[in-house]
Write a protein that holds these residues in place. Structure first.
Motif, PDB file in Angstrom:
ATOM      1  N   GLY A 116       0.802  -1.218   0.000  1.00 29.08           N
ATOM      2  CA  GLY A 116       0.000   0.000   0.000  1.00 29.08           C
ATOM      3  C   GLY A 116       0.828   1.257   0.000  1.00 29.08           C
ATOM      4  N   VAL A 196      -1.225  16.033  11.691  1.00 20.74           N
ATOM      5  CA  VAL A 196      -1.260  14.568  11.683  1.00 20.74           C
ATOM      6  C   VAL A 196      -2.512  14.071  12.363  1.00 20.74           C
ATOM      7  CG1 VAL A 196      -0.066  12.511  12.456  1.00 20.74           C
ATOM      8  CG2 VAL A 196       1.215  14.473  11.665  1.00 20.74           C
ATOM      9  N   GLY A 197      -2.944  14.848  13.351  1.00 17.98           N
ATOM     10  CA  GLY A 197      -4.105  14.373  14.096  1.00 17.98           C
ATOM     11  C   GLY A 197      -5.324  14.210  13.223  1.00 17.98           C
ATOM     12  N   VAL A 198      -5.379  14.943  12.171  1.00 19.55           N
ATOM     13  CA  VAL A 198      -6.596  14.867  11.361  1.00 19.55           C
ATOM     14  C   VAL A 198      -6.627  13.599  10.537  1.00 19.55           C
ATOM     15  CG1 VAL A 198      -7.753  15.970   9.429  1.00 19.55           C
ATOM     16  CG2 VAL A 198      -6.875  17.339  11.305  1.00 19.55           C
ATOM     17  N   ILE A 199      -5.444  13.113  10.214  1.00 13.92           N
ATOM     18  CA  ILE A 199      -5.422  11.936   9.322  1.00 13.92           C
ATOM     19  C   ILE A 199      -6.030  10.742  10.024  1.00 13.92           C
ATOM     20  CG2 ILE A 199      -3.890  10.248   8.295  1.00 13.92           C
ATOM     21  CD1 ILE A 199      -2.201  12.321   7.329  1.00 13.92           C
ATOM     22  N   SER A 200      -6.846  10.065   9.323  1.00 15.67           N
ATOM     23  CA  SER A 200      -7.440   8.868   9.883  1.00 15.67           C
ATOM     24  C   SER A 200      -6.648   7.666   9.401  1.00 15.67           C
ATOM     25  CB  SER A 200      -8.874   8.742   9.395  1.00 15.67           C
ATOM     26  OG  SER A 200      -8.887   8.882   8.000  1.00 15.67           O
ATOM     27  N   ILE A 201      -6.416   6.767  10.302  1.00 15.49           N
ATOM     28  CA  ILE A 201      -5.606   5.612   9.942  1.00 15.49           C
ATOM     29  C   ILE A 201      -6.414   4.608   9.150  1.00 15.49           C
ATOM     30  CG2 ILE A 201      -4.582   3.534  10.878  1.00 15.49           C
ATOM     31  CD1 ILE A 201      -3.039   5.022  12.693  1.00 15.49           C
ATOM     32  N   CYS A 202      -7.341   4.049   9.779  1.00 17.41           N
ATOM     33  CA  CYS A 202      -8.124   3.030   9.100  1.00 17.41           C
ATOM     34  C   CYS A 202      -9.577   3.324   9.356  1.00 17.41           C
ATOM     35  CB  CYS A 202      -7.777   1.638   9.609  1.00 17.41           C
ATOM     36  SG  CYS A 202      -6.046   1.297   9.453  1.00 17.41           S
ATOM     37  N   GLU A 203     -10.420   2.477   8.872  1.00 17.05           N
ATOM     38  CA  GLU A 203     -11.833   2.802   8.920  1.00 17.05           C
ATOM     39  C   GLU A 203     -12.324   2.984  10.339  1.00 17.05           C
ATOM     40  OE1 GLU A 203     -12.702   2.451   5.042  1.00 17.05           O
ATOM     41  OE2 GLU A 203     -13.791   0.660   5.622  1.00 17.05           O
ATOM     42  N   GLU A 204     -11.653   2.314  11.291  1.00 15.58           N
ATOM     43  CA  GLU A 204     -12.107   2.482  12.669  1.00 15.58           C
ATOM     44  C   GLU A 204     -11.853   3.883  13.132  1.00 15.58           C
ATOM     45  OE1 GLU A 204     -11.835  -1.169  15.506  1.00 15.58           O
ATOM     46  OE2 GLU A 204      -9.922  -0.499  14.714  1.00 15.58           O
ATOM     47  N   GLU A 205     -10.606   4.287  12.951  1.00 18.83           N
ATOM     48  CA  GLU A 205     -10.221   5.552  13.539  1.00 18.83           C
ATOM     49  C   GLU A 205     -10.925   6.744  12.929  1.00 18.83           C
ATOM     50  OE1 GLU A 205      -6.277   4.321  15.750  1.00 18.83           O
ATOM     51  OE2 GLU A 205      -6.227   6.094  14.502  1.00 18.83           O
ATOM     52  N   PRO A 206     -11.268   6.701  11.659  1.00 16.93           N
ATOM     53  CA  PRO A 206     -12.025   7.860  11.175  1.00 16.93           C
ATOM     54  C   PRO A 206     -13.239   8.124  12.044  1.00 16.93           C
ATOM     55  CG  PRO A 206     -11.519   6.445   9.347  1.00 16.93           C
ATOM     56  CD  PRO A 206     -10.942   5.826  10.587  1.00 16.93           C
ATOM     57  N   GLU A 208     -13.443   7.633  15.185  1.00 13.28           N
ATOM     58  CA  GLU A 208     -12.991   8.335  16.388  1.00 13.28           C
ATOM     59  C   GLU A 208     -12.701   9.782  16.071  1.00 13.28           C
ATOM     60  OE1 GLU A 208     -10.561   4.415  17.713  1.00 13.28           O
ATOM     61  OE2 GLU A 208      -9.552   6.325  17.680  1.00 13.28           O
ATOM     62  N   GLU A 209     -11.956   9.974  15.001  1.00 10.69           N
ATOM     63  CA  GLU A 209     -11.579  11.351  14.670  1.00 10.69           C
ATOM     64  C   GLU A 209     -12.825  12.142  14.353  1.00 10.69           C
ATOM     65  OE1 GLU A 209      -7.534  10.568  15.120  1.00 10.69           O
ATOM     66  OE2 GLU A 209      -8.667  12.417  14.986  1.00 10.69           O
ATOM     67  N   GLU A 210     -13.671  11.512  13.565  1.00  8.44           N
ATOM     68  CA  GLU A 210     -14.875  12.265  13.213  1.00  8.44           C
ATOM     69  C   GLU A 210     -15.709  12.529  14.436  1.00  8.44           C
ATOM     70  OE1 GLU A 210     -16.748  10.004  10.161  1.00  8.44           O
ATOM     71  OE2 GLU A 210     -14.953  10.237   8.938  1.00  8.44           O
TER      72      GLU A 210
ATOM     73  N   GLN B  43      -8.456   1.172  -1.079  1.00 12.12           N
ATOM     74  CA  GLN B  43      -9.247   1.418   0.121  1.00 12.12           C
ATOM     75  C   GLN B  43      -9.553   2.900   0.156  1.00 12.12           C
ATOM     76  OE1 GLN B  43      -6.975   1.428   3.621  1.00 12.12           O
ATOM     77  NE2 GLN B  43      -8.701   1.226   4.999  1.00 12.12           N
ATOM     78  N   LEU B  45     -10.549   6.039   2.075  1.00  8.62           N
ATOM     79  CA  LEU B  45     -10.733   6.657   3.388  1.00  8.62           C
ATOM     80  C   LEU B  45     -11.311   8.030   3.185  1.00  8.62           C
ATOM     81  CD1 LEU B  45      -7.477   5.639   5.219  1.00  8.62           C
ATOM     82  CD2 LEU B  45      -9.752   4.734   5.519  1.00  8.62           C
ATOM     83  N   ILE B  50      -6.023   4.547  -0.603  1.00 13.14           N
ATOM     84  CA  ILE B  50      -4.803   3.751  -0.450  1.00 13.14           C
ATOM     85  C   ILE B  50      -4.998   2.455  -1.223  1.00 13.14           C
ATOM     86  CG2 ILE B  50      -3.208   2.765   1.188  1.00 13.14           C
ATOM     87  CD1 ILE B  50      -4.341   4.583   3.262  1.00 13.14           C
ATOM     88  N   PRO B  51      -4.034   2.126  -2.051  1.00 15.52           N
ATOM     89  CA  PRO B  51      -4.203   0.922  -2.850  1.00 15.52           C
ATOM     90  C   PRO B  51      -3.909  -0.343  -2.059  1.00 15.52           C
ATOM     91  CG  PRO B  51      -2.113   1.929  -3.327  1.00 15.52           C
ATOM     92  CD  PRO B  51      -2.788   2.830  -2.335  1.00 15.52           C
ATOM     93  N   HIS B  52      -3.956  -1.458  -2.738  1.00 19.64           N
ATOM     94  CA  HIS B  52      -3.491  -2.742  -2.233  1.00 19.64           C
ATOM     95  C   HIS B  52      -4.243  -3.219  -1.000  1.00 19.64           C
ATOM     96  CE1 HIS B  52       0.556  -1.390  -4.070  1.00 19.64           C
ATOM     97  NE2 HIS B  52      -0.215  -1.910  -4.982  1.00 19.64           N
ATOM     98  N   LEU B  90      -7.673  -4.351   8.391  1.00 16.36           N
ATOM     99  CA  LEU B  90      -7.774  -2.902   8.435  1.00 16.36           C
ATOM    100  C   LEU B  90      -8.892  -2.440   9.362  1.00 16.36           C
ATOM    101  CD1 LEU B  90      -7.178  -2.164   4.682  1.00 16.36           C
ATOM    102  CD2 LEU B  90      -5.605  -1.963   6.579  1.00 16.36           C
ATOM    103  N   ARG B 106      -4.465  -6.097   4.460  1.00 18.10           N
ATOM    104  CA  ARG B 106      -3.341  -5.610   3.658  1.00 18.10           C
ATOM    105  C   ARG B 106      -2.107  -6.408   4.029  1.00 18.10           C
ATOM    106  NH1 ARG B 106      -3.623   0.097   4.134  1.00 18.10           N
ATOM    107  NH2 ARG B 106      -4.980   0.228   2.348  1.00 18.10           N
ATOM    108  N   LYS B 137      -1.540  12.324  21.747  1.00 12.70           N
ATOM    109  CA  LYS B 137      -1.498  13.440  22.689  1.00 12.70           C
ATOM    110  C   LYS B 137      -1.713  12.958  24.128  1.00 12.70           C
ATOM    111  CE  LYS B 137      -3.395  16.549  19.241  1.00 12.70           C
ATOM    112  NZ  LYS B 137      -4.135  15.616  18.409  1.00 12.70           N
ATOM    113  N   VAL B 182      -0.207   7.047   6.572  1.00 13.52           N
ATOM    114  CA  VAL B 182      -1.308   6.255   7.120  1.00 13.52           C
ATOM    115  C   VAL B 182      -0.938   4.776   7.102  1.00 13.52           C
ATOM    116  CG1 VAL B 182      -3.675   5.561   6.716  1.00 13.52           C
ATOM    117  CG2 VAL B 182      -3.036   7.940   6.488  1.00 13.52           C
ATOM    118  N   VAL B 183      -0.417   4.358   5.962  1.00 15.20           N
ATOM    119  CA  VAL B 183      -0.063   2.945   5.828  1.00 15.20           C
ATOM    120  C   VAL B 183       0.996   2.567   6.847  1.00 15.20           C
ATOM    121  CG1 VAL B 183       0.988   1.254   4.307  1.00 15.20           C
ATOM    122  CG2 VAL B 183      -0.691   2.827   3.405  1.00 15.20           C
TER     123      VAL B 183
END
Lengths: 246, 655
Positions: A116, A196-206, A208-210, B43, B45, B50-52, B90, B106, B137, B182-183
Motif C-alpha cells: 500500500g 497529523v491528528g486529522v489523518i485517519s488511519i483506518c476505517e475504525e479511527e475515522p 474516532e476522529e470524526e 481502500q 478513506l 490507499i491501494p493494495h 484494516l 493488507r 497526545k 497512514v499505511v
C-alpha cells in the motif's frame, strides 16, 4: 565545549538512525526501488561516519580521569545514548541485509509486497543526509554489490560494539535519565501535531476522529443554526410588521 | 565492564524452530504475483485512497484454490497468516482472524514480518509507545499505558534515548506523503498487536521456553564425548520397547479420556480465566475446596494416580479409608512421599519415624507388606536414603490401587461426593464486561503464603488427633505430622513371619506395567501358603473385597486371637466392621498353630494395648477390653519399638 559537540553529534546520529529505520521498513515493499537501495547505502555510510566520530569523541572524554562527577555522569548518559543508537543501527543493518537478499530488484519473477505504500522515500533520505535534494548516481547492480559491502560493514559494526564494551567501563543501568515519562509530549512540535491528528488511519479511527471533530463542529453547527433561526425569526417579525403596517 | 547480552542469541538455533514462518513467506510471495496472485482493490478513506487492500473472502478463495483444500481449512490457514502478522486487518485490528466477507486486509512489509533470528526488543516497543503517545497526545489505551509505565520504570537508563529516537522517528515519518504515513502507522500498529498482544488475546509468536544450549554447535571429540555416546546407546538398548500399536492405542485412549477436560481443547466451565480474566474457575478448583466440581470428580475415576494427585480427591479417599479402618496405607504412602521429596537433612529422622510408626512389629499403624519387601526395607533403613522405602511404597500403592480404589468408587462416600459435586454455568461476558474483568484482575496469593498455609493446615491436622486415642507420651512432631493426622486403627501383630503375600519384588514405580499379574501372584501366594492356615484364606479369585478381608483375617489369625475374642471385640466396636465381618468366611477350627503371639493383632478392634513403658506413640482407644488386655499381658510386655539398626539386642529374635 566538548559536551555540546557531543550532543550535536549524537543528535545527528540519532536522526540518521531514525531515518535509516524508515528506509529499511520500506525495503521489499512496493515503494522499494533502486533509489531506495542507494538511499540506504548513503544513509548507512553517513551513519557509520557519525558513529566513528562519536565513538572517538566519547571515548576520549570518558578516558579523561580528571573530569568531575557530574560531568562523568553526563558523559555516561551520552555514552548510553550512543550505544543504544548503535544497537538499533546494527539490528537495522542486519535486517536490511536479510530483506535485501530476499528481494533483488532486477529479477522479474520476484515481486515486491503490495503493502500500500507507493510513494518514494527521497524526503526521508534527504533529511538523513541533511541535504535539500538527493542525487542518484548509482548503477543498476547496486543491490548485489551493496549487499557484499553491507555484510562487511555489519561485521565492522559488531566488532566496534564489542570493542566499545570492553574498553569503556560504563554501567548502563546506573545511568539516570533526564527525561521523565511523557517527556515526548512536551516538545516543540506544535506545528506537526494538528495536521497529523486529522489523518485517519483506518476505517475504525475515522470514526474516532470524526467523533471528536464532530463534537466541536456540532457545537459550531448548533450555534450557526441558532443564529440562523434568530435571523429568520427577526426577518419574519419585521416582514409581518411591514405587512401589517402597509 | 558492561555486560550487554550474556546469552548469545543465535536465533533459531536456540529457540524452538517455527518452520511455519519460512513456509508462510513463500506463500506470501506467491500471492504477490500480478497474474496468479491476489487481486487488490483500493481502500477509500475520508481524504485519501490507499491501494493494495484485499478482502477476506478473496484470500480464502485464493488459498483454497492454490492448495486445493476446502474452505474451512483455507480459512484456518488464512487466520494463521493473520495471526503471525503477514497480513493485517484494516478494520477491527485487534482481532487477528480472517473473516470470510468483504472486510479488508493488507500485506505487511517484510521488515515487520515475524522472525526468530532477532528477538523483539522492548526498546523498540518503548519507542513505539512514545511515538503513539505523541500522536494520541497522551491518551494511550489502558494496556499500552501499563506497558509504558512498566517500561519507563525498567528501562529508565535508556529513557532519554527512547524519547529522542521517538521524536526523530516521528519527524522522519512526517516527511512522507499522507497515504504512506497512514499505511506506515497501520503497519506498525499491526506489528505490535502481534508481538505485544492486547489483553484477552495471545500472540501467535509464543513459542515457550528458550533452549539453553545450542543444539547445532560443534562438540569436540574428546574421550568423554564418546563415553557419553556409548552410555547413551547402551541404555537405549536396554530400554524396554513397546509396540507402536500399544503406544498409539494408549495415546488415543488418553486423548479420548482427557479431551473434555482439557481447557484448551474444550470449554472449561465457567470460563477460562486466561481468556475472560474471571477467576471463578480457579476458586472452584482450589485444592481444599469443600464441594468439588463435577469434572474434577470425574477425573478421579480415570485412574488411581489422578485421585491421589488431587488434594481434594486424596482427602475424600482418606475419609473413605478411615471408615474402612485402613487409613494407615495412605498415611504410609504419604509419609514415603514426604521422605522422597523432603530435605536431605531430615531423611534419617523421617525414616526412623516411619519405621517406628508403620513398619516395626508392634507399630501403632502397622502396614501389611510381605516379608521379602520388609526385609529389603529394613536392611535399607540401616543406611537411609531418599528411595529406601520405594519397594514398600510401591507395594502399598498397588494394594490401594487394586483393592481400596475399586471399593472407594462404589462406596457411599464417593457416591455422596458425586451427588454433591457442582457443575457451574458457563459465563457469557459482553465486551464491556470483559474490560471490567480486565481492570479488576489481581495477582493471586504468593506461593510463600500458600506454603505457609499448607504447613499450618498440616500442623492442625496433626494436632487434631483424637485425644482419647493418644497416650500421654504422644507428642506429635510437626513436620512429620503429615501422616499422623488421622490415627487409624493399629494392627500390631507380633508375628515375625510376615509371609503374607509373596510380592514380586522391586517393582520400581507404582505405575509399572508388570503388576497386572498381581492377582495371579496372589493366587500363587495362596498355594505357597499351603502350610499356613488353609481355612483362613479366603480364595482370592477376582474378589477384591474378599481378598481384603482375607488379608485382615490372616493378620488376625496370625495374631492368634481366638475366634471368641475376635467376635467379642467385634460386636461392640465398629458396626461397620461388624457388617463387613459377615463377609468373612467361617473360620475353621484349625486355628494357627503358630507361636503364641506377643501382642494381640486384633484388626477389628479400635484400640491396641501397649504398656505405658513403650517409647513409641501408642494410641489407646476408649474402652479397653478385658480379653485383649489379658491376652496382651500374656505376651512379652514392656517391649519398646527400637529400630533394629540401633541396637542389636532387640533385633527380630522371635520365637
Amino acid at each position: 565545549m566538548g559536551k555540546d559537540e557531543c550532543k550535536t553529534m549524537l543528535d545527528a546520529l540519532n536522526k540518521v538512525t531514525a531515518c535509516y529505520r524508515h528506509l529499511v521498513i520500506a525495503l521489499g515493499s512496493t515503494s522499494d526501488s533502486q533509489n531506495l537501495r542507494e538511499e540506504l547505502k548513503k544513509t548507512r555510510k553517513k551513519a557509520q561516519e557519525l558513529a566513528v566520530a562519536n565513538r572517538t569523541k566519547l571515548t576520549s572524554l570518558l578516558k579523561d580521569k580528571s573530569i568531575s562527577k557530574e560531568d562523568r555522569a553526563e558523559y555516561e548518559r551520552l555514552w548510553v545514548l550512543f550505544s543504544s543508537s548503535m544497537e538499533l543501527l546494527e539490528v537495522d543493518m542486519k535486517r536490511s541485509l536479510e530483506i535485501g537478499q530476499d528481494f533483488p530488484i532486477k529479477v522479474p519473477t520476484r515481486h515486491f509486497i503490495q503493502t500500500g505504500m507507493t510513494g518514494s522515500t527521497t524526503t526521508v533520505a534527504a533529511r538523513a543526509m541533511s541535504v535539500q535534494n538527493m542525487k542518484y548516481e548509482a548503477d543498476s547492480n547496486i543491490d548485489t554489490v551493496d549487499l557484499r559491502e553491507l555484510q562487511s560493514e555489519i561485521t565492522q559494526v559488531t566488532q566496534m560494539m564489542e570493542e566499545m564494551e570492553m574498553k569503556v567501563q560504563v554501567a548502563p543501568w546506573a545511568v539516570e535519565a533526564k527525561q521523565e515519562a511523557g517527556a515526548e509530549l512536551k516538545s516543540n512540535m506544535s506545528v506537526g501535531n494538528s495536521s497529523v491528528g486529522v489523518i485517519s488511519i483506518c476505517e475504525e479511527e475515522p470514526k474516532e476522529e470524526e467523533g471528536g471533530g464532530s463534537r466541536d463542529s456540532g457545537i459550531a453547527s448548533v450555534c450557526a443554526v441558532f443564529v440562523f433561526v434568530v435571523i429568520l425569526a427577526s426577518a419574519g417579525i419585521l416582514g409581518y410588521l411591514v405587512v401589517n403596517m402597509s | 565492564m558492561t555486560i550487554r547480552n550474556t546469552l548469545q542469541d543465535h536465533g533459531q538455533r536456540y529457540r524452538p524452530r517455527m518452520a511455519s514462518l519460512k513456509k508462510s513467506e513463500k506463500v506470501l510471495l506467491e500471492m504477490q504475483d500480478p497474474k496468479t496472485g491476489l487481486k487488490s482493490q483500493p481502500q477509500r478513506l475520508v481524504i485519501t485512497t490507499i491501494p493494495h487492500a484485499i478482502t477476506g473472502e478473496d484470500i480464502i478463495a485464493w488459498l483454497a484454490d492454490r492448495f486445493q483444500v476446502n474452505t474451512q481449512e483455507a480459512r484456518s490457514f488464512g487466520s494463521m497468516l493473520v495471526a503471525f502478522g503477514y497480513i493485517y486487518p484494516l478494520q477491527d485490528h485487534k482481532r487477528l482472524v480472517i473473516k470470510p466477507d468483504a472486510s479488508l486486509y493488507r500485506f505487511q512489509t517484510p521488515y515487520f514480518w515475524p522472525t526468530q533470528l532477532l528477538p523483539v526488543e522492548d526498546t523498540d516497543y518503548a519507542i513505539y509507545l512514545a511515538k503513539r503517545n505523541i500522536r494520541k497526545k497522551g491518551i494511550l489505551e489502558m494496556h499500552e499505558q501499563e506497558h509504558y509505565n512498566r517500561l519507563h520504570k525498567w528501562m529508565n537508563h535508556k529513557w532519554d534515548f527512547i524519547v529522542m529516537q521517538a521524536k526523530e522517528q516521528y519527524r522522519a515519518a512526517k516527511e512522507r506523503k499522507k497515504p504512506d504515513r497512514v499505511v506506515f502507522d497501520c503497519q506498525e500498529r499491526a506489528y505490535w498487536v502481534v508481538h505485544r498482544p492486547p489483553p484477552g488475546t495471545v500472540s501467535a509468536m509464543d513459542y515457550g521456553l528458550d533452549r539453553q544450549i545450542d543444539p547445532n554447535s560443534d562438540e569436540a571429540a574428546t574421550p568423554d564425548f564418546y563415553e557419553r555416546i556409548m552410555i547413551f546407546t547402551q541404555q537405549s538398548i536396554m530400554r524396554p520397547r513397546v509396540k507402536s500399536s500399544v503406544s498409539i492405542g494408549a495415546l488415543v485412549k488418553y486423548c479420548a479420556t482427557y479431551n473434555n477436560h482439557d481447557p484448551f481443547l474444550s470449554n472449561c466451565l465457567p470460563s477460562n480465566p486466561w481468556i475472560t480474566d474471571d477467576v471463578t474457575f480457579w476458586t472452584l478448583n482450589m485444592p481444599c475446596v469443600e464441594i468439588p466440581t463435577k469434572m474434577r470428580v470425574e477425573r478421579w475415576t480415570f485412574s488411581f494416580a489422578e485421585l491421589l494427585s488431587d488434594t481434594r480427591g486424596r482427602d475424600d479417599f482418606r475419609l473413605f479409608l478411615k471408615k474402612e479402618f485402613s487409613g494407615e496405607n495412605l498415611a504410609f504412602w504419604e509419609a514415603c512421599e514426604d521422605l522422597k521429596w523432603g530435605k536431605a537433612a531430615s531423611i534419617k529422622e523421617k525414616a526412623e519415624h516411619i519405621y517406628k510408626t508403620f513398619l516395626a512389629r508392634g507399630a501403632p499403624r502397622w502396614i501389611n507388606i510381605d516379608g521379602k519387601t520388609m526385609e529389603v526395607t529394613v536392611k535399607g533403613l540401616k543406611h537411609p536414603h531418599r528411595y529406601v522405602l520405594d519397594p514398600a511404597q510401591t507395594h502399598i500403592y498397588m494394594l490401594m490401587k487394586k483393592d481400596s480404589y475399586g471399593r472407594y468408587q462404589k462406596s457411599p462416600v464417593f457416591k455422596d461426593t458425586v451427588k454433591k459435586a457442582i457443575c457451574p454455568d458457563e459465563h457469557r461476558f459482553s465486551g464491556p464486561q470483559l474490560e471490567q474483568n480486565y481492570k479488576k484482575r489481581r495477582p493471586s496469593l504468593s506461593p510463600i503464603i500458600l506454603r505457609q498455609m499448607e504447613q499450618e493446615q498440616r500442623a492442625k491436622m496433626a494436632a487434631n488427633i483424637d485425644i482419647t486415642q493418644l497416650c500421654r507420651f504422644t507428642t506429635p512432631v510437626p513436620h512429620l505430622a503429615v501422616y499422623s493426622g488421622f490415627t487409624d486403627y493399629p494392627t500390631a501383630t507380633a508375628s515375625p513371619s510376615l509371609t503374607f503375600l509373596a510380592h514380586t519384588p522391586a517393582c520400581p514405580s507404582p505405575i509399572s506395567v508388570g503388576l497386572d499379574s498381581t492377582s495371579v501372584s496372589e493366587r500363587r501366594v495362596e498355594e505357597a501358603e499351603g502350610d499356613g492356615n488353609p481355612a483362613a484364606r479366603a480364595p482370592v479369585g477376582g474378589n477384591v473385597s474378599r481378598s481384603r478381608m482375607a488379608l485382615s483375617l490372616r493378620r488376625l489369625l496370625k495374631g492368634g486371637c481366638t475366634p471368641a475374642t475376635m467376635f467379642a471385640s467385634l460386636s461392640p466396636k465398629c458396626h461397620s466392621a461388624a457388617g463387613t465381618s459377615s463377609r468373612i468366611q467361617p473360620i475353621g477350627p484349625d486355628q494357627p498353630s503358630q507361636a503364641p503371639p506377643r501382642r494381640i493383632g486384633n484388626f477389628f478392634q479400635i484400640k491396641v494395648d501397649i504398656p505405658p513403658e513403650c517409647r513409641i506413640y501408642p494410641i489407646e482407644s476408649e474402652d479397653e477390653e478385658e480379653e485383649s488386655r489379658a491376652a496382651f499381658r500374656g505376651g512379652v510386655g514392656a517391649k519398646e519399638i527400637i529400630c533394629p539398626w540401633e541396637s542389636l539386642t532387640t533385633h527380630n529374635g522371635t520365637g
